[in-house]
Design a protein around this motif. Sequence first.
Motif, short mmCIF file in Angstrom:
data_model
loop_
_atom_site.label_atom_id
_atom_site.label_comp_id
_atom_site.label_asym_id
_atom_site.label_seq_id
_atom_site.Cartn_x
_atom_site.Cartn_y
_atom_site.Cartn_z
N SER A 1 0.88 -1.24 0.05
CA SER A 1 -0.04 -0.15 0.05
C SER A 1 0.93 0.96 0.04
N GLU A 2 0.25 2.37 -0.47
CA GLU A 2 0.79 3.67 -0.29
C GLU A 2 -0.14 4.79 0.13
N VAL A 3 0.45 5.59 1.27
CA VAL A 3 -0.30 6.56 1.61
C VAL A 3 0.57 8.01 1.36
N ARG A 4 -0.39 8.86 1.09
CA ARG A 4 0.12 10.13 0.73
C ARG A 4 -0.35 10.96 1.81
N LEU A 5 0.87 11.47 2.91
CA LEU A 5 0.44 11.99 4.11
C LEU A 5 -0.30 13.30 4.19
N GLY A 6 0.18 13.96 3.00
CA GLY A 6 -0.46 15.12 2.77
C GLY A 6 -2.21 15.33 2.49
N ASP A 7 -2.65 14.24 2.23
CA ASP A 7 -4.01 14.00 1.91
C ASP A 7 -4.74 13.50 3.09
N VAL A 8 -4.13 13.26 4.15
CA VAL A 8 -4.79 12.56 5.39
C VAL A 8 -4.22 13.48 6.61
N LEU A 9 -2.87 14.24 6.72
CA LEU A 9 -2.63 15.06 7.82
C LEU A 9 -2.17 16.41 7.20
N ASP A 10 -2.53 17.38 8.63
CA ASP A 10 -1.94 18.64 8.11
C ASP A 10 -0.63 18.53 8.54
N GLY A 11 0.28 19.36 8.07
CA GLY A 11 1.61 19.64 8.58
C GLY A 11 2.64 18.68 7.75
N THR A 12 4.01 18.74 8.27
CA THR A 12 5.07 18.21 7.44
C THR A 12 5.60 17.25 8.41
N VAL A 13 5.75 15.85 7.84
CA VAL A 13 6.28 14.71 8.70
C VAL A 13 7.81 15.03 8.11
N ARG A 14 8.67 14.73 9.31
CA ARG A 14 10.18 14.83 9.21
C ARG A 14 10.78 13.45 9.13
N VAL A 15 10.39 12.63 10.05
CA VAL A 15 10.72 11.03 10.24
C VAL A 15 9.53 10.19 10.22
N LEU B 1 6.83 12.11 13.20
CA LEU B 1 7.07 13.41 13.69
C LEU B 1 6.61 14.26 13.12
N ASP B 2 5.55 14.99 13.31
CA ASP B 2 5.18 16.10 12.60
C ASP B 2 5.91 17.55 13.09
#
Length: 299
Positions: A136-150, A162-163
Motif C-alpha cells: 500500500s501507499e499513503v500520501r500523508l498530505g491527503d490525510v494529515l496537516d503539517g509536514t512529517v520529518r521522520v 514526527l510532525d
Amino acid sequence: MLFLLLAAHARAQTTVPSAASSAPASKQTVAPVQPALQPPLDATGAPTVAAWKLLRVIKLPNSGAASLDRRGALYVADADNNLRQYGPEGLLLNTYAPAQPGHAAQVEAWNVTSTLIFNDDRQQLVLLDRFLTPISEVRLGDVLDGTVRVATLAPDNNIWLLDESTLTLREFDPNTLRAVQNTPLDLLIGRSRPDFRFIRQYQNNIYLVDRSTGVYVFDNLGNYKKKLPFPGLSMVGFRGDELYFLEAGAIRFFHLYNLTERRVALPAGVEPGAVRQVLVGESHAYIFTPMGVTVYQLQ
C-alpha cells in the motif's frame, strides 16, 4: 558461536529480541524537567579490537537509508532511491523500483513481514512485503496537516510520525488513515531548535534522534520518559539490549538498562572519515562509505 564484538558483557543477551519483546514500558510520564542521564565514566575508554572477517564489498555508490530485519537481511536505498534487499552475507535478493521517484529518507525492515519506506520529499509512506512487492501507499498530505520529518513502522503495523509543523509525535494507523496517539513536544523542546533525523521503535520504546540535543525516549503509548545525552547523531542502531552509533572512529554501544558503555574499533584499514554509517546484526556488520557497503562476518 560467541562473537567477540558483542561479548564484552558476560550477561549481554546473545539473541536479538523481537520488536515487541517484554522490556517493560513506562506507565508514568516523566516530567520534562528530569535531569539528563550522565554518560558512564568509561565511555571514553580505549575501544576493544574485535575480529572482523571481510566477506565482500557491495558496489553501491552514494547509498542512502538502510535497515536490517530480524533475520539479518540488509535493505539499502541506492542513489536512485530504489530499495535493494541483500542476504546477511551481501548477496542481492530483490530490488524494488518505485513507479514515481522520491527520496527514501528512512527505511524500516525490522518487522520482517513488512517494510516501510518514508519519502520525505513526496510526504509518502510505502509499505512492501518481505519480497519487496508493494502492499500500500499513503500520501500523508491527503490525510494529515503539517509536514512529517521522520517515520518508522511499529510492531502492530501502525506508524510513528514526527510532525515537524506542530512538533507532535503521532501514532498513525495506515488502515483507517487516522492518528491514534498524539504527544505534543513543545514543552519538552522548549526554546531549542531541534533537528530531527531518525525515529525507531525498539523493545516497547520509541527513540527519536534530535541531532541538536540527543535522543528522546518515549514508551509505546507515546509518553515521554527521558533523553539520552548523545547529540550530533543522524541515526542510531540497536542490537540485543544495546543502542549503538558511530563515534570518533569506533562503534559506541550503550546498554539500555544497566547504562554501561563500551567502544569497539572499526576494522583495520578502514578510514573513519569515509564511514557514513554502520549497521551491526547478530552475525554480520555493514560499513557504509561513499563507494558502497563493506560486509563483515563477526567472529
